[in-house]
Each structure stands twice: as C-alpha cells, then as structure tokens.
Design a protein around this motif. Structure first.
Motif, PDB file in Angstrom:
ATOM      1  N   ARG A  34       0.834  -1.204   0.000  1.00 57.62           N
ATOM      2  CA  ARG A  34       0.000   0.000   0.000  1.00 57.62           C
ATOM      3  C   ARG A  34       0.873   1.260   0.000  1.00 57.62           C
ATOM      4  O   ARG A  34       0.605   2.212  -0.736  1.00 57.62           O
ATOM      5  N   ILE A  35       1.916   1.249   0.811  1.00 60.23           N
ATOM      6  CA  ILE A  35       2.799   2.421   0.888  1.00 60.23           C
ATOM      7  C   ILE A  35       3.509   2.652  -0.442  1.00 60.23           C
ATOM      8  O   ILE A  35       3.525   3.768  -0.978  1.00 60.23           O
ATOM      9  N   ALA A  72      -5.034   1.214 -12.228  1.00 57.39           N
ATOM     10  CA  ALA A  72      -4.681  -0.117 -11.721  1.00 57.39           C
ATOM     11  C   ALA A  72      -4.261  -0.091 -10.256  1.00 57.39           C
ATOM     12  O   ALA A  72      -4.049  -1.154  -9.655  1.00 57.39           O
ATOM     13  N   PHE A  73      -4.161   1.094  -9.673  1.00 56.18           N
ATOM     14  CA  PHE A  73      -3.667   1.239  -8.297  1.00 56.18           C
ATOM     15  C   PHE A  73      -4.400   0.376  -7.269  1.00 56.18           C
ATOM     16  O   PHE A  73      -3.754  -0.275  -6.438  1.00 56.18           O
ATOM     17  N   TYR A  76      -2.883  -3.282  -7.560  1.00 54.60           N
ATOM     18  CA  TYR A  76      -1.474  -3.589  -7.270  1.00 54.60           C
ATOM     19  C   TYR A  76      -1.028  -3.089  -5.900  1.00 54.60           C
ATOM     20  O   TYR A  76       0.079  -3.390  -5.460  1.00 54.60           O
ATOM     21  N   SER A  77      -1.877  -2.336  -5.214  1.00 52.43           N
ATOM     22  CA  SER A  77      -1.476  -1.829  -3.895  1.00 52.43           C
ATOM     23  C   SER A  77      -2.276  -2.450  -2.754  1.00 52.43           C
ATOM     24  O   SER A  77      -2.054  -2.104  -1.600  1.00 52.43           O
ATOM     25  N   GLY A  78      -3.176  -3.350  -3.068  1.00 50.20           N
ATOM     26  CA  GLY A  78      -4.022  -3.928  -2.031  1.00 50.20           C
ATOM     27  C   GLY A  78      -3.576  -5.313  -1.610  1.00 50.20           C
ATOM     28  O   GLY A  78      -2.458  -5.746  -1.906  1.00 50.20           O
ATOM     29  N   GLY A  86      -0.428  -9.356 -10.585  1.00 45.78           N
ATOM     30  CA  GLY A  86       0.612  -9.257 -11.600  1.00 45.78           C
ATOM     31  C   GLY A  86       0.157  -8.479 -12.825  1.00 45.78           C
ATOM     32  O   GLY A  86       0.905  -7.659 -13.366  1.00 45.78           O
ATOM     33  N   ILE A  87      -1.075  -8.722 -13.262  1.00 45.99           N
ATOM     34  CA  ILE A  87      -1.600  -8.009 -14.431  1.00 45.99           C
ATOM     35  C   ILE A  87      -1.753  -6.520 -14.123  1.00 45.99           C
ATOM     36  O   ILE A  87      -1.391  -5.659 -14.928  1.00 45.99           O
ATOM     37  N   ALA A  88      -2.285  -6.223 -12.940  1.00 50.52           N
ATOM     38  CA  ALA A  88      -2.459  -4.819 -12.551  1.00 50.52           C
ATOM     39  C   ALA A  88      -1.110  -4.109 -12.468  1.00 50.52           C
ATOM     40  O   ALA A  88      -0.961  -2.965 -12.926  1.00 50.52           O
ATOM     41  N   LEU A  89      -0.130  -4.788 -11.886  1.00 49.83           N
ATOM     42  CA  LEU A  89       1.198  -4.179 -11.779  1.00 49.83           C
ATOM     43  C   LEU A  89       1.813  -3.986 -13.166  1.00 49.83           C
ATOM     44  O   LEU A  89       2.462  -2.963 -13.430  1.00 49.83           O
ATOM     45  N   ALA A  90       1.593  -4.948 -14.051  1.00 46.71           N
ATOM     46  CA  ALA A  90       2.102  -4.822 -15.423  1.00 46.71           C
ATOM     47  C   ALA A  90       1.485  -3.609 -16.118  1.00 46.71           C
ATOM     48  O   ALA A  90       2.169  -2.888 -16.864  1.00 46.71           O
TER      49      ALA A  90
END
Length: 258
Positions: A34-35, A72-73, A76-78, A86-90
């Motif tokens: 999250r940070i 996408a935050f 990938y932050s939750g 992985g898809i969201a971070l990509a």
C-alpha cells in the motif's frame, strides 16, 4: 521546467512499480504494498497534474498512459496477489513507461524512433535506479518489524538495483557516444571542463558510488546484517536522488536524458 517535472514524476513512478515486481511473494503484509503503491500513485498524479497545468489535453497519449497506470492502483497496492496483482502491476509499469516515453517525445520531436527509443530506455533506467534503491531501503526497514523475513527478498532487490545502475551507465555512455558532435556543439560543450564536471558528478554520485554501496550492502546481507544493509541503502538513496537531479539538469541543458 514543468516538462522535466512531468518526466521526473513518471519515470520515478515507473522505477517504484518495476521494483515492486521483484517482491511479489514477500510476507511483508498489505501495508508495504500500500505504501509503495501509494508512492507511485502520488508520482503519477503529480506528473498528470503538471501536464494538465502546462496546457496538455488529458487525451494525449502520455496522459492516457498515466491514467491507465493510476486506474490499476487499487489492485497492485491492495491485499490481492497472484495473476490479478501481476496483471495490474504490469499495467502500472507499462503505463508509466509509456507516459515517460511520450513525454520524452516532446523533448525530441525531430528525433527518429531509434533515438527516442534509446533516450526512453535511458530515462527509464534512471527511474529504475531511484525506484529500486528507494524500495530496497524501505524493505530493509521491514526487517525491524518482521524479524523472520527471508533475507533473499532484500538480496534480490539489491541485485535489481545493481542491474539498473549498470544499465543506466551503459545507456548514458551510448547516448554520449551517439550524440557526441551535437553535445559538443552546445554553448557549454558537454566534453568541455564544465560539461564534464556536471556529467562526472551525475555518473559518480548517481551511479558509481551507489554501485559501490550496493556491493557493500550485499556483503552485509551475506551475514544477514539487515540493519547495516539498510543504512547503506539509505545513503545510496540520497546519492541516487542527487544523481537523478543532475541528470535532469543535464537534460535541461543538452536535451538528452543523460
């Protein structure tokens, strides 16, 4: 200077998100992700705000790419992991990388695809150095609260910082070699005394010294001394940020992300 601010925000967001990809299964809890995800989001939104303030339209490719990375935050932050994470971070990594590339196009409108591609890689490598070192430093602090956290997570991230620094050194050198005549034709030639002073500061403070520090941190990690490694990474973060500032100053003077 607003253009440099936009690029700085987006390339640093790329660095943070790209580094986050190398700690996918670290048992550090949701707060860590999250940070770091929030840090990337703040950078993305700051760059977007600067772009809109500079008169850019939100439908421009760079802005749209940044918006996609912001969207996408939540994923990938939750707490979510696995393929969805992985898809969201990509999407976040690709969006911030594309935003940086499109922003560089404003600097190099007459350049060819190869030149812009190489310049983009250099800018992204600079972001990767700052993002990975900063994230490694934050991860190092997590060992104070999670004593049983495996040392391999920090070691992996430290190797990422080394790879990023080496890549940046190579790319900056390539840009200098390919644009040597152009850079030497400036009012303050890059290969003159003052130009070399600033370039040397950027390389030594922003890349070479942090490389030495990364080696020192790796030595500490071999003895599982995460406190010493974290202290070294903290100092390296300061140096890397100074180097990034020097890189932006050089870009302002010479038009290339050195």
């Amino acid at each position: 200077m607003s253009r440099l601010g936009i690029q700085f925000c987006w390339e640093l967001a790329f660095g943070v998100l790209a580094a986050l990809a190398f700690v996918p299964r670290a048992p550090v809890g949701t707060l860590f992700y999250r940070i770091m995800g929030s840090a990337a989001l703040v950078l993305l939104l700051s760059g977007l705000g600067l772009a809109l303030d500079a008169g850019r339209d939100w439908t421009e490719p760079g802005c749209l790419a940044a918006i996609a990375a912001c969207a996408a935050f939540p994923l990938y932050s939750g707490p979510m992991r696995g393929a969805t994470w992985g898809i969201a971070l990509a999407i976040g990594v690709a969006g911030s990388a594309l935003a940086t590339t499109f922003e560089l196009h404003h600097w190099m409108q007459d350049a060819g695809a190869v030149q812009i591609g190489l310049a983009s890689l250099s800018a992204l490598a600079t972001g990767a150095v700052a993002g990975s070192v900063g994230l490694a430093m934050v991860l190092g602090h997590w060992y104070l609260t999670v004593p049983n956290l495996g040392i391999e997570h920090l070691q992996r991230l430290n190797r990422v910082t080394i790879a990023s620094m080496c890549s940046s050194l190579v790319l900056v050198s390539l840009l200098c070699a390919l644009h040597a005549s152009e850079l030497d034709a400036k009012a303050t030639p890059l290969f003159g005394p003052w130009g070399l002073f600033h370039l040397g500061t950027r390389m030594a403070v922003g890349l070479v010294l942090p490389l030495v520090f990364a080696w020192m941190a790796a030595s500490s990690m071999r003895y599982r001394n995460t406190r010493s490694a974290t202290g070294i990474l903290y100092a390296s973060t300061v140096l890397v940020l100074i180097g990034t500032a020097a890189a932006l100053s050089l870009q302002d003077s010479y038009g290339l992300p050195l």
